[in-house]
Motif scaffolding. Sequence first.
Motif, PDB file in Angstrom:
ATOM      1  N   ASN A   1      -0.404 -24.669  21.650  1.00  0.00           N
ATOM      2  CA  ASN A   1       1.019 -24.300  21.645  1.00  0.00           C
ATOM      3  C   ASN A   1       1.236 -22.859  22.100  1.00  0.00           C
ATOM      4  OD1 ASN A   1       2.037 -26.793  20.925  1.00  0.00           O
ATOM      5  ND2 ASN A   1       1.822 -26.407  18.729  1.00  0.00           N
TER       6      ASN A   1
ATOM      7  N   ARG B   1       1.054 -22.776  25.818  1.00  0.00           N
ATOM      8  CA  ARG B   1       2.347 -23.184  26.375  1.00  0.00           C
ATOM      9  C   ARG B   1       3.265 -21.972  26.506  1.00  0.00           C
ATOM     10  NH1 ARG B   1       3.858 -28.678  23.141  1.00  0.00           N
ATOM     11  NH2 ARG B   1       5.963 -28.730  23.952  1.00  0.00           N
TER      12      ARG B   1
ATOM     13  N   ARG C   1       4.752 -20.168  29.910  1.00  0.00           N
ATOM     14  CA  ARG C   1       6.201 -19.983  30.132  1.00  0.00           C
ATOM     15  C   ARG C   1       6.586 -18.506  30.148  1.00  0.00           C
ATOM     16  NH1 ARG C   1       9.106 -25.345  29.604  1.00  0.00           N
ATOM     17  NH2 ARG C   1       7.374 -26.667  29.024  1.00  0.00           N
TER      18      ARG C   1
ATOM     19  N   LYS D   1       6.418 -16.387  27.727  1.00  0.00           N
ATOM     20  CA  LYS D   1       7.031 -15.922  26.464  1.00  0.00           C
ATOM     21  C   LYS D   1       6.148 -14.880  25.776  1.00  0.00           C
ATOM     22  CE  LYS D   1      10.605 -18.838  25.998  1.00  0.00           C
ATOM     23  NZ  LYS D   1      10.861 -20.215  25.720  1.00  0.00           N
TER      24      LYS D   1
ATOM     25  N   SER E   1      10.999 -29.708   1.744  1.00  0.00           N
ATOM     26  CA  SER E   1      12.262 -29.973   2.411  1.00  0.00           C
ATOM     27  C   SER E   1      13.298 -30.506   1.438  1.00  0.00           C
ATOM     28  CB  SER E   1      12.049 -30.970   3.552  1.00  0.00           C
ATOM     29  OG  SER E   1      11.292 -32.057   3.105  1.00  0.00           O
TER      30      SER E   1
ATOM     31  N   HIS F   1      11.740 -22.656   3.916  1.00  0.00           N
ATOM     32  CA  HIS F   1      11.733 -23.940   4.616  1.00  0.00           C
ATOM     33  C   HIS F   1      11.909 -23.792   6.127  1.00  0.00           C
ATOM     34  CE1 HIS F   1      13.766 -28.049   5.399  1.00  0.00           C
ATOM     35  NE2 HIS F   1      12.470 -28.156   5.539  1.00  0.00           N
TER      36      HIS F   1
ATOM     37  N   ASN G   1      10.887 -28.128  12.243  1.00  0.00           N
ATOM     38  CA  ASN G   1       9.860 -28.613  13.142  1.00  0.00           C
ATOM     39  C   ASN G   1      10.437 -28.821  14.558  1.00  0.00           C
ATOM     40  OD1 ASN G   1       7.471 -29.807  13.953  1.00  0.00           O
ATOM     41  ND2 ASN G   1       7.979 -31.804  13.087  1.00  0.00           N
TER      42      ASN G   1
ATOM     43  N   VAL H   1       9.490 -23.218  17.845  1.00  0.00           N
ATOM     44  CA  VAL H   1      10.684 -23.330  18.683  1.00  0.00           C
ATOM     45  C   VAL H   1      11.976 -23.154  17.878  1.00  0.00           C
ATOM     46  CG1 VAL H   1      11.946 -24.851  20.269  1.00  0.00           C
ATOM     47  CG2 VAL H   1       9.449 -24.949  20.175  1.00  0.00           C
TER      48      VAL H   1
ATOM     49  N   ASN I   1      18.778 -30.693   5.477  1.00  0.00           N
ATOM     50  CA  ASN I   1      18.487 -32.108   5.219  1.00  0.00           C
ATOM     51  C   ASN I   1      19.606 -32.828   4.472  1.00  0.00           C
ATOM     52  OD1 ASN I   1      16.068 -32.428   6.572  1.00  0.00           O
ATOM     53  ND2 ASN I   1      14.945 -31.398   4.949  1.00  0.00           N
TER      54      ASN I   1
HETATM   55  N1  CAA Z   1       5.011 -24.876  20.139  1.00  0.00           N
HETATM   56  C1  CAA Z   1       5.434 -23.973  21.054  1.00  0.00           C
HETATM   57  N2  CAA Z   1       6.395 -24.248  21.950  1.00  0.00           N
HETATM   58  C2  CAA Z   1       6.900 -25.505  21.961  1.00  0.00           C
HETATM   59  C3  CAA Z   1       6.498 -26.480  21.051  1.00  0.00           C
HETATM   60  C4  CAA Z   1       5.519 -26.131  20.102  1.00  0.00           C
HETATM   61  N3  CAA Z   1       5.085 -26.998  19.170  1.00  0.00           N
HETATM   62  N4  CAA Z   1       7.208 -27.618  21.290  1.00  0.00           N
HETATM   63  C5  CAA Z   1       8.021 -27.348  22.319  1.00  0.00           C
HETATM   64  N5  CAA Z   1       7.847 -26.067  22.727  1.00  0.00           N
HETATM   65  C6  CAA Z   1       8.609 -25.345  23.746  1.00  0.00           C
HETATM   66  C7  CAA Z   1       8.313 -25.787  25.144  1.00  0.00           C
HETATM   67  O1  CAA Z   1       7.217 -25.106  25.690  1.00  0.00           O
HETATM   68  C8  CAA Z   1       9.616 -25.443  25.849  1.00  0.00           C
HETATM   69  O2  CAA Z   1       9.660 -24.042  26.120  1.00  0.00           O
HETATM   70  P1  CAA Z   1      10.732 -23.382  27.164  1.00  0.00           P
HETATM   71  O3  CAA Z   1      12.085 -23.464  26.517  1.00  0.00           O
HETATM   72  O4  CAA Z   1      10.260 -21.981  27.299  1.00  0.00           O
HETATM   73  O5  CAA Z   1      10.650 -24.180  28.413  1.00  0.00           O
HETATM   74  C9  CAA Z   1      10.672 -25.738  24.791  1.00  0.00           C
HETATM   75  O6  CAA Z   1       9.993 -25.661  23.545  1.00  0.00           O
HETATM   76  C10 CAA Z   1      11.278 -27.114  24.975  1.00  0.00           C
HETATM   77  O7  CAA Z   1      10.228 -28.075  24.957  1.00  0.00           O
HETATM   78  P2  CAA Z   1      10.057 -29.264  25.997  1.00  0.00           P
HETATM   79  O8  CAA Z   1      10.589 -28.859  27.336  1.00  0.00           O
HETATM   80  O9  CAA Z   1       8.652 -29.756  25.905  1.00  0.00           O
HETATM   81  O10 CAA Z   1      10.891 -30.442  25.405  1.00  0.00           O
HETATM   82  P3  CAA Z   1      12.407 -30.555  25.068  1.00  0.00           P
HETATM   83  O11 CAA Z   1      13.272 -29.742  25.933  1.00  0.00           O
HETATM   84  O12 CAA Z   1      12.612 -32.019  24.989  1.00  0.00           O
HETATM   85  O13 CAA Z   1      12.505 -29.948  23.590  1.00  0.00           O
HETATM   86  C11 CAA Z   1      12.377 -30.029  21.250  1.00  0.00           C
HETATM   87  C12 CAA Z   1      11.699 -30.383  22.564  1.00  0.00           C
HETATM   88  C13 CAA Z   1      12.448 -28.499  21.101  1.00  0.00           C
HETATM   89  C14 CAA Z   1      11.528 -30.618  20.133  1.00  0.00           C
HETATM   90  C15 CAA Z   1      13.855 -30.601  21.289  1.00  0.00           C
HETATM   91  O14 CAA Z   1      13.826 -31.967  21.600  1.00  0.00           O
HETATM   92  C16 CAA Z   1      14.577 -30.426  19.990  1.00  0.00           C
HETATM   93  O15 CAA Z   1      15.107 -29.355  19.680  1.00  0.00           O
HETATM   94  N6  CAA Z   1      14.628 -31.510  19.149  1.00  0.00           N
HETATM   95  C17 CAA Z   1      15.259 -31.472  17.854  1.00  0.00           C
HETATM   96  C18 CAA Z   1      14.312 -30.879  16.859  1.00  0.00           C
HETATM   97  C19 CAA Z   1      14.901 -30.826  15.471  1.00  0.00           C
HETATM   98  O16 CAA Z   1      16.001 -31.219  15.199  1.00  0.00           O
HETATM   99  N7  CAA Z   1      14.102 -30.309  14.537  1.00  0.00           N
HETATM  100  C20 CAA Z   1      14.475 -30.220  13.161  1.00  0.00           C
HETATM  101  C21 CAA Z   1      13.910 -31.390  12.455  1.00  0.00           C
HETATM  102  S1  CAA Z   1      14.412 -31.365  10.792  1.00  0.00           S
HETATM  103  C22 CAA Z   1      13.267 -30.436  10.036  1.00  0.00           C
HETATM  104  O17 CAA Z   1      12.304 -29.996  10.570  1.00  0.00           O
HETATM  105  C23 CAA Z   1      13.540 -30.245   8.606  1.00  0.00           C
HETATM  106  C24 CAA Z   1      12.847 -31.158   7.699  1.00  0.00           C
HETATM  107  O18 CAA Z   1      12.574 -30.739   6.596  1.00  0.00           O
HETATM  108  C25 CAA Z   1      12.581 -32.572   8.001  1.00  0.00           C
END
Ligand code: CAA
Length: 291
Positions: free
Chosen positions: A49, A52, A56, A58, A119, A140, A143, A147, A190
């Motif tokens: 990660n 990545r 990019r 970063k 959570s 908290h 995920n 990001v 949540n």
């Molecule tokens: N580590 C580092 N960077 C990461 C990464 C990781 N694990 N996963 C993604 N990235 C980065 C990518 O490199 C990319 O970087 P740039 O913006 O610089 O290009 C960026 O994040 C976007 O990733 P992708 O282009 O691969 O994919 P995407 O545009 O489809 O985004 C996502 C992926 C960020 C997961 C997006 O789909 C998203 O925001 N989804 C919703 C996530 C969400 O709602 N999370 C909360 C869940 S609830 C929770 O966590 C609480 C709980 O208690 C359950």
Amino acid sequence: MEIRTIGVIGAGQMGNGIAHVMALAGYDVLLNDIDAEVLDKALATVRKNMERQVNRGKITAEEMETALARISPTLTLTDLGNTDLVIEAATERESVKQQIFDELVPHLQDHTILTSNTSSISITRLASRTDRPGRFMGFHFMNPVPVMQLVELIRGIATERETYDACLTVVENLGKTAASAEDFPAFIVNRILMPMINEAVYTLYEGVGNVRSIDQSMKLGANHPMGPLELADFIGLDTCLAIMNVLHDGLADTKYRPCPLLTKYVEAGWLGRKAGRGFYDYGGEEPVPTR
Ligand code: CAA
């Protein structure tokens, strides 16, 4: 008080993300798990990660190497006794968390702040069973941790101001934003997100839409980055169900009734991405809707 060293318990999806962002922010991290294989996998994931982020632009390759060197894996929970802040990110089961705190607490320094990445479990209840309810709170992350911009900080009824302020400083040093939540079932994110996901499963259960149309509707119709069923698979259907049960039990309102279809998927072991199958099948190149 100044926080320099951070102990992270659990090297799964959340734990490795927390270690990642803490190390990049300059904290020394002790990452603990009971399983050596999980620890190895976590370090490989953090590297992947961070690469990545290097690709990019970063962070630089040098910053990555320096950060990776700050993460020390350990299989011995009590090693975390010498850290300034502990973040527990083990399995979302109260008995597991309880066992971890029982073992760790006698080894903690007086000033150490103990937190949980739970959570939905009551911070006040977890805190009351330790020797330091004043220096205990919820920390908290969302995920994927590297990001997502938000960290929820949850005060138990006994959490002291200094504890909250020290954790807030850590969140600011990560370059993230804190939302302060009171200790009620599932806190803020949540409390709002899970009923939406549960409603999406009811929409599927009642045949109002299929997996693809429901996800497309929310992506294109409400500008969500992922559809609710895709997001449920990403979070884990067992976690979604556990949080709905905490809301249902804790608030005693039928509007939080978990959808029977969600329960059925969990009973089948179709837990989402991590199981290779949930509302989508992840066996092929592209995820395929299962309904
Ligand atoms: N580590 C580092 N960077 C990461 C990464 C990781 N694990 N996963 C993604 N990235 C980065 C990518 O490199 C990319 O970087 P740039 O913006 O610089 O290009 C960026 O994040 C976007 O990733 P992708 O282009 O691969 O994919 P995407 O545009 O489809 O985004 C996502 C992926 C960020 C997961 C997006 O789909 C998203 O925001 N989804 C919703 C996530 C969400 O709602 N999370 C909360 C869940 S609830 C929770 O966590 C609480 C709980 O208690 C359950």
